[in-house]
Design a protein around this motif. Structure first.
Motif, short mmCIF file in Angstrom:
data_model
loop_
_atom_site.label_atom_id
_atom_site.label_comp_id
_atom_site.label_asym_id
_atom_site.label_seq_id
_atom_site.Cartn_x
_atom_site.Cartn_y
_atom_site.Cartn_z
N ARG A 1 56.18 -18.57 -13.13
CA ARG A 1 57.28 -18.65 -14.08
C ARG A 1 57.93 -20.02 -14.03
O ARG A 1 57.72 -20.81 -13.12
CB ARG A 1 58.34 -17.60 -13.75
CG ARG A 1 58.92 -17.78 -12.35
CD ARG A 1 59.91 -16.70 -11.97
NE ARG A 1 61.21 -16.93 -12.56
CZ ARG A 1 62.15 -15.99 -12.69
NH1 ARG A 1 61.90 -14.75 -12.29
NH2 ARG A 1 63.31 -16.27 -13.20
N PHE B 1 61.45 -2.39 -15.92
CA PHE B 1 60.10 -2.67 -15.43
C PHE B 1 59.56 -1.40 -14.79
O PHE B 1 60.29 -0.49 -14.44
CB PHE B 1 60.09 -3.82 -14.43
CG PHE B 1 61.07 -3.68 -13.29
CD1 PHE B 1 60.83 -2.83 -12.24
CD2 PHE B 1 62.25 -4.40 -13.29
CE1 PHE B 1 61.72 -2.70 -11.19
CE2 PHE B 1 63.16 -4.27 -12.24
CZ PHE B 1 62.89 -3.43 -11.20
N HIS C 1 55.22 -3.79 -27.16
CA HIS C 1 55.87 -4.53 -26.08
C HIS C 1 57.21 -3.87 -25.73
O HIS C 1 57.89 -3.29 -26.58
CB HIS C 1 56.14 -5.97 -26.49
CG HIS C 1 54.91 -6.76 -26.81
ND1 HIS C 1 53.65 -6.41 -26.38
CD2 HIS C 1 54.75 -7.91 -27.51
CE1 HIS C 1 52.78 -7.31 -26.81
NE2 HIS C 1 53.41 -8.22 -27.50
N ALA D 1 56.22 -12.69 -20.62
CA ALA D 1 57.61 -12.36 -20.91
C ALA D 1 58.40 -13.59 -21.35
O ALA D 1 58.16 -14.71 -20.90
CB ALA D 1 58.27 -11.74 -19.69
N ASN E 1 62.64 -14.19 -21.80
CA ASN E 1 63.98 -13.61 -21.77
C ASN E 1 65.02 -14.69 -21.59
O ASN E 1 64.73 -15.79 -21.09
CB ASN E 1 64.10 -12.51 -20.71
CG ASN E 1 63.90 -12.98 -19.31
OD1 ASN E 1 64.83 -13.45 -18.67
ND2 ASN E 1 62.67 -12.87 -18.81
N ARG F 1 51.46 -9.65 -17.38
CA ARG F 1 52.71 -9.61 -18.14
C ARG F 1 53.00 -10.98 -18.72
O ARG F 1 52.86 -11.99 -18.04
CB ARG F 1 53.88 -9.17 -17.25
CG ARG F 1 53.74 -7.76 -16.71
CD ARG F 1 54.79 -7.45 -15.64
NE ARG F 1 54.71 -6.06 -15.24
CZ ARG F 1 55.43 -5.08 -15.78
NH1 ARG F 1 56.32 -5.37 -16.72
NH2 ARG F 1 55.29 -3.83 -15.39
N GLU G 1 58.92 -8.07 -22.87
CA GLU G 1 57.89 -8.06 -21.84
C GLU G 1 56.62 -7.46 -22.45
O GLU G 1 56.61 -6.28 -22.84
CB GLU G 1 58.35 -7.21 -20.66
CG GLU G 1 57.42 -7.25 -19.48
CD GLU G 1 58.00 -8.04 -18.30
OE1 GLU G 1 57.32 -8.08 -17.26
OE2 GLU G 1 59.10 -8.57 -18.42
N ARG H 1 57.59 -16.33 -18.22
CA ARG H 1 56.88 -15.78 -17.08
C ARG H 1 55.57 -15.18 -17.58
O ARG H 1 55.56 -14.35 -18.49
CB ARG H 1 57.76 -14.72 -16.40
CG ARG H 1 57.11 -13.98 -15.26
CD ARG H 1 58.15 -13.18 -14.46
NE ARG H 1 59.11 -12.46 -15.26
CZ ARG H 1 58.88 -11.31 -15.87
NH1 ARG H 1 57.68 -10.75 -15.79
NH2 ARG H 1 59.82 -10.71 -16.55
N THR H 2 54.45 -15.61 -16.99
CA THR H 2 53.14 -15.09 -17.37
C THR H 2 52.31 -14.87 -16.11
O THR H 2 52.09 -15.81 -15.34
CB THR H 2 52.39 -16.07 -18.29
OG1 THR H 2 53.19 -16.36 -19.45
CG2 THR H 2 51.07 -15.48 -18.74
#
Length: 349
Positions: free
Chosen positions: A177, A307, A59, A31, A33, A29, A50, A206-207
């Protein structure tokens, strides 16, 4: 307040600000945000994208714009994936459908836009029925320019016991993250009226891979103050097996120095209300100071998800609430975020 001389990277490599451009392994993922709180508490919002490896062409996105009077504009969905490449050819864009994020200058400036529709509802309706059918729509246009106000925080980087906790199963709940506080200006166009606003916010990058099976709750709070002081923390509830739970926090003091801290008094989620909830807390810094910060929400929004649920989704999986609050530290007030979750078995009826 961030200055040109402040190192806003926090030692995080610049390439971590760039999005994953090519389809990755299934399950990974990527993301972006943001949480945004209008400076006077009139409204607040969460916007996110995401990108998941096994659905790379569309996405997922989510939006909540919550007003202090209880009105809520909300949308969950997916859309045509935007090109990840900015005008200079770098992978600086994460967007889908009506949502677009772009990194203008790593760790210093980002922009976010939303151009589309959102479902009309209320904070109370989402408490009563988080899976309500989106039927009443309104046009919505949001444009935000974010200036980072503090270096990013990488969870697990400040306390050795926090690093140890995130090195096991507890780390899979949040995935790799970092998060960075910002101040922003923007416009919100709704009901044919455009309003300009100033706000505070928190940006999360966040990856990685993420798993939720086994998760049992958390409390996460963060804000920046007009004089440059700031705080942040995240903590999971004490474990039933007696093993250490993840708990980590920090303050930025009047000298602009980040000092690690541990949350010692925490406002755990015990009921769903629409706002006006005491979320005060106490942090204890590693140099022995107790930092008491008063908090009171001006709007609470029960999570509508966003999610994928585990295959073995348990009946007592934590319920989540995202909120926006006024925080007061030694007489100075600001707006900031709070997200909490608790198992239904420990919440009030």
């Amino acid at each position: 307040m961030a200055t040109a001389a402040m190192d806003l990277t926090g030692g995080v490599p610049e390439d971590r600000e760039y999005v994953v451009a090519e389809k990755p392994d299934e399950g990974l993922r990527d993301a972006v945000n943001v949480w945004i709180e209008e400076e006077n508490g009139l409204f607040a919002m969460r916007i996110g994208v995401e990108a998941v490896g096994n659905a790379w062409d569309r996405h997922e996105f989510w939006l909540d714009v919550a007003f202090a009077d209880g009105r809520l504009l909300s949308r969950r969905g997916d859309g045509e994936t935007h090109s990840p490449y900015g005008a200079d050819g770098r992978p600086t864009v994460r967007g889908t459908g009506p949502v677009r994020f772009e990194c203008i200058e790593p760790f210093r400036k980002w922009i976010a836009t939303y151009k589309g529709q959102a479902a009309e509802t209320s904070a109370q309706q989402v408490i009563d029925n988080p899976d309500f059918e989106e039927t009443c729509w309104t046009d919505l246009d949001i444009a935000v320019e974010m200036e980072m106000a503090a270096p990013p925080w990488v969870p697990g980087s400040l306390l050795p016991e926090a690093a140890a906790a995130l090195g096991g199963e507890q780390g899979s709940f949040m995935s790799p993250r970092y998060e960075q506080l910002f101040r922003c200006t923007g416009t919100l166009t709704l009901d044919g009226e455009t309003r300009r606003f100033n706000a505070n916010g928190l940006r999360i990058r966040r990856t990685g891979f993420r798993a939720f099976a086994g998760f049992w709750g958390h409390c996460w709070q963060s804000a920046t103050f007009p004089d440059g002081r700031a705080f942040g923390f995240n903590i999971y509830p004490p474990r039933e097996d007696g093993e250490p739970n993840y708990a980590e926090g920090w303050i930025i003091d009047g000298e602009g120095v980040r000092i690690p801290a541990r949350p010692v008094e925490v406002p755990w989620l015990r009921r769903f209300v629409t706002g006006d909830e005491d979320v005060s807390f106490v942090l204890e810094t590693i140099d022995g100071r107790r930092i008491a910060i008063a908090g009171r929400t001006f709007v609470n929004t029960r999570s509508r998800g966003g999610f994928a649920k585990p295959v073995d989704w348990p009946a007592d999986f934590p319920l989540v609430q995202q909120s926006h609050a006024f925080y007061t530290w030694d007489g100075e007030r600001t707006t900031g975020m709070i997200e909490r979750s608790s198992k239904p078995s420990v919440m009030e009826p």
